[in-house]
Design a protein around this motif. Structure first.
Motif, PDB file in Angstrom:
ATOM      1  N   ASP A   1       0.839  -1.196   0.000  1.00 34.55           N
ATOM      2  CA  ASP A   1       0.000   0.000   0.000  1.00 34.55           C
ATOM      3  C   ASP A   1       0.884   1.260   0.000  1.00 34.55           C
TER       4      ASP A   1
ATOM      5  N   ARG B   1       1.925  -2.570   4.726  1.00 35.93           N
ATOM      6  CA  ARG B   1       0.628  -3.244   4.621  1.00 35.93           C
ATOM      7  C   ARG B   1       0.424  -3.704   3.187  1.00 35.93           C
TER       8      ARG B   1
ATOM      9  N   ARG C   1      -2.092  -4.974   0.050  1.00 35.42           N
ATOM     10  CA  ARG C   1      -3.451  -4.877  -0.475  1.00 35.42           C
ATOM     11  C   ARG C   1      -3.689  -6.052  -1.425  1.00 35.42           C
TER      12      ARG C   1
ATOM     13  N   LEU D   1      -5.360  -7.356  -4.530  1.00 36.74           N
ATOM     14  CA  LEU D   1      -5.923  -6.732  -5.726  1.00 36.74           C
ATOM     15  C   LEU D   1      -6.737  -7.705  -6.570  1.00 36.74           C
TER      16      LEU D   1
END
Length: 383
Positions: free
Chosen positions: A370, A376, A378, A380
């Protein structure tokens, strides 16, 4: 380099140990961080097996050999481990190295559960020492694998790119069986969907020349099919600093951004670069417990490679409890196994023409770091 055998908490069991050979890249030019994560998973699972009474009251022992990403070194280690009497072989991260190990293990009659390598053709044919014209039509079934084949994972990655509107992409690549295989998978898949793939040979191009080529080809995405840190880090930095390429997506399907070394090398520049990761959206209850233990062991968040290591020993321990340490019986057990792993129920099957027993549906994600919080991840896309 040889690391000493480890048999955590073997004092809780009696009798001669049951030995598993483990191949792990622990020195350069191997991806050392991936090797440490793989070994952490393997060792944690061995410790827990021994805490639970071992294999029929006998301690499970891990005999570790460093491959250093060298296929010849790996093949020699397989021969040594076979002579030492290991019941089975586990591990390895690098696909080309795992292929050399799998081919030698199969020839020696040594069962091998590959933890983390994805190259489709995991065994070189022939495996029985005869000429190709007289080779057996398939391998003898001694090799199994937890990680998904490259063709499946990279096609899922291509689906993600196409869905995001990237039909004309470029790949920065280096000479390697693994990178060539990935390029071929992408080229064929994009061609079937009306797209194109332009190959940029990093043995001939500097990072700034890559930027010029991207402008000329009008590619909307650049995939990094290259080693880390060189030349991946210089390429990322050059593209990030080229205002002509402000809208281009960079990707790394082989998973380089998974590891902390990537973030340490690139900082914010290493975010928003999608990669393949072999984790589910939610770990199993076993996986959640193991995640905590691995985090304590590694002093950082465990990568998917650490879970692959843990699952490898979990599967082999189940086989050893049920079938003993006889190599032939272990190899014969692959299609009948059903074992709870950290990332789902593990069962093996083999498609026509395949030489490897494959976990049929390991989880696959496309993930990035991110930009607002680079530590962190993400999710997708999933497949």
């Amino acid at each position: 380099m040889k690391t000493p055998p480890s048999s955590p908490r073997a004092d809780r069991t009696d009798g001669p140990s049951v030995r598993i050979g483990a191949l792990v890249p622990l020195t350069r030019p191997g991806w050392v961080e991936a090797g440490h994560h793989l070994l952490a998973g393997l060792e944690l699972a061995v410790r827990e097996v021994n805490d639970a009474g071992g294999i029929g009251g006998r301690p499970l022992e891990l005999v570790v050999r460093d491959t250093a990403a060298d296929p010849q070194k790996a093949a020699a280690a397989v021969e040594e481990l076979a002579r030492l009497g290991v019941a089975a072989l586990a591990g390895e991260y690098h696909s080309v190295v795992a292929r050399a190990a799998a081919t030698r293990a199969d020839a020696l009659g040594l069962p091998y559960l590959c933890s983390s390598a994805v190259l489709d053709a995991l065994i070189e044919q022939p495996t029985n020492g005869v000429s190709p014209a007289r080779a057996e039509p398939r391998a003898r079934g001694r090799v199994a694998r937890l990680s998904p084949p490259q063709s499946r994972g990279w096609q899922i990655y291509a689906d993600f790119l196409l869905g995001a509107g990237h039909s004309h992409i470029a790949v920065a690549t280096q000479p390697s069986v693994y990178w060539a295989s990935g390029t071929r998978i992408l080229r064929d898949y994009f061609a079937a969907h009306g797209g194109t793939v332009t190959e940029l040979d990093m043995s001939a191009l500097a990072p700034t020349a890559v930027c010029d080529a991207l402008v000329d080809t009008r590619a909307t995405a650049l995939l990094l099919l290259v080693g880390h840190p060189e030349p991946a880090v210089p390429i990322v930095k050059a593209v990030r600093r080229d205002q002509r390429l402000a809208g281009i997506l960079m990707g790394a399907p082989a998973g380089q951004p998974e590891f902390a070394e990537w973030a340490a090398s690139l900082g914010d520049d290493g975010a928003a670069i999608p990669f393949l990761r072999y984790l589910p959206e939610r770990l199993t209850p076993l996986g959640a417990r193991v995640e905590k233990a691995l985090r304590e062991r590694l002093s950082e968040a465990p990568s998917f490679v650490a879970f692959e290591g843990y699952d490898t020993v979990t599967v082999l321990a189940d086989v050893l409890r049920s079938h003993g340490a006889d190599r032939a019986r272990i190899a014969e057990s692959w299609p009948r196994l059903s074992v709870e792993g950290t990332r789902g129920q593990i069962q093996f099957s083999r498609t026509p023409g395949s030489s490897v027993w494959q976990w049929a549906r390991p989880p696959i994600q496309v993930v990035d770091r991110d930009p607002a919080e680079p530590d962190r991840f993400r999710i997708l896309h999933t497949g």
